[in-house]
Design an enzyme around this catalytic site. Sequence first.
Site, PDB file in Angstrom:
ATOM      1  N   GLN A 119       0.840  -1.198   0.000  1.00 35.14           N
ATOM      2  CA  GLN A 119       0.000   0.000   0.000  1.00 35.14           C
ATOM      3  C   GLN A 119       0.879   1.253   0.000  1.00 35.14           C
ATOM      4  O   GLN A 119       0.581   2.238  -0.668  1.00 35.14           O
ATOM      5  CB  GLN A 119      -0.931  -0.009   1.217  1.00 35.14           C
ATOM      6  N   VAL A 140      -5.739   7.035  -3.685  1.00 39.90           N
ATOM      7  CA  VAL A 140      -5.109   5.850  -3.095  1.00 39.90           C
ATOM      8  C   VAL A 140      -4.994   6.058  -1.590  1.00 39.90           C
ATOM      9  O   VAL A 140      -4.567   7.126  -1.138  1.00 39.90           O
ATOM     10  CB  VAL A 140      -3.697   5.614  -3.687  1.00 39.90           C
ATOM     11  N   SER A 146      -5.995   1.506   4.517  1.00 40.15           N
ATOM     12  CA  SER A 146      -6.681   0.788   3.440  1.00 40.15           C
ATOM     13  C   SER A 146      -7.366  -0.476   3.962  1.00 40.15           C
ATOM     14  O   SER A 146      -6.747  -1.276   4.660  1.00 40.15           O
ATOM     15  CB  SER A 146      -5.696   0.400   2.344  1.00 40.15           C
ATOM     16  N   HIS A 148      -7.971  -2.885   2.275  1.00 40.58           N
ATOM     17  CA  HIS A 148      -7.364  -4.038   1.603  1.00 40.58           C
ATOM     18  C   HIS A 148      -6.402  -4.776   2.540  1.00 40.58           C
ATOM     19  O   HIS A 148      -6.178  -5.965   2.380  1.00 40.58           O
ATOM     20  CB  HIS A 148      -6.658  -3.606   0.319  1.00 40.58           C
ATOM     21  N   ASP A 155     -11.516  -5.223  -5.226  1.00 40.81           N
ATOM     22  CA  ASP A 155     -11.782  -4.303  -6.336  1.00 40.81           C
ATOM     23  C   ASP A 155     -12.226  -5.134  -7.530  1.00 40.81           C
ATOM     24  O   ASP A 155     -11.628  -6.172  -7.815  1.00 40.81           O
ATOM     25  CB  ASP A 155     -10.515  -3.516  -6.700  1.00 40.81           C
ATOM     26  N   GLU A 203     -16.050   5.284  -5.450  1.00 40.03           N
ATOM     27  CA  GLU A 203     -15.289   4.123  -5.950  1.00 40.03           C
ATOM     28  C   GLU A 203     -16.247   2.971  -6.219  1.00 40.03           C
ATOM     29  O   GLU A 203     -16.379   2.075  -5.393  1.00 40.03           O
ATOM     30  CB  GLU A 203     -14.222   3.682  -4.924  1.00 40.03           C
TER      31      GLU A 203
HETATM   32 ZN   LIG Z   1     -10.204  -1.043  -3.302  1.00 46.40          ZN
END
Ligand SMILES: [Zn+2]
Length: 326
Positions: A119, A140, A146, A148, A155, A203
């Site tokens: 990241q 970002v 994040s 993630h 995604d 997003e």
């Molecule tokens: Zn994402």
Amino acid sequence: MKKCCLLLTLLALLFAVPAFSHSSPPVPSPTPPPEAVKTSILDLGRHLVLVNREHRISKTYIPQDLVLPRVATRKESLQEQILMTREAAQALEALFEAALMEEGHVLYAVSGYRSYGIQQILFNTKVQEVGSRERAQRRVALAGTSEHQLGLAIDLQAPSHLNLSQAFGDTEEGKWAGENAHRFGFILRYKTAWRDLTGISDEPWHFRYVGIAHATAMHQLDIPFETYVTYARMLPEYVLTGGSHVLLAGLIADLMAEKQPEALQALQKADEAGQESALRQATAPYLTGQSYEQALWYSYPTPKPTAEPWVDADEEEVLLHPSGSN
Ligand SMILES: [Zn+2]
């Protein structure tokens, strides 16, 4: 009889395929769980943990049970790269299957678990591209902020739209995912209307796993995760882990409207033995046209079989050595 045998063989083949491939994925070593600490569903590593600029994840955190979801990816080389926690991976497989079976939509998984270090590289690259940290942060997430890194985010792309951009939300696949992901436990995490709260632009490709009950409650209330978690903290833990979407959406809608839900007091008072009936009673006023069991079954469906298939030995003998001539 022949048809039966064929069916049994087919079933055996179906169930013989393991739910997850464990063939040497690049799984990093996980962070050990803190000993003897009872974690809440809102804690790190659990489904409702909130991660954003104000709520960061430690540099060293690695999820416990990362696996490869068996889903389509844009490039074959990505197939061994996308990891999610076991439950999220299983839910993602169900989501992709439904997209295909119900509408013929093909979805691609593009990015799942990302370590703190990865990241950091992504963020630094973006800073160089756009010229400032502030601008980079809109696109970002800063390392440690994040989702993630939780192994709970994914995604998505589609064959008709092979990049991560707002236009994914206008594709048939993107629209379908936005409208249906909650049925499989995923929320559309970032919308333009929520930008002040989430700090992230729209997003339409980013989905976060929270479990079916919470995802559906959030979808119905149309509120961001930040808002949901603020109110979820007011509910007893067993309601968060065992309440249906109907109860969760009902209670949180009442709390948001600054109504003290009557049901909440009874839920808070219930001892362990009384929790099941307290959940049932508290749900009753919020049910519309479905039974308590139906709501519960929707929120907590039986997981797919992942063990060896159950074989009825007697039945098999009859099939192998049929008695009689017909
Ligand atoms: Zn994402």
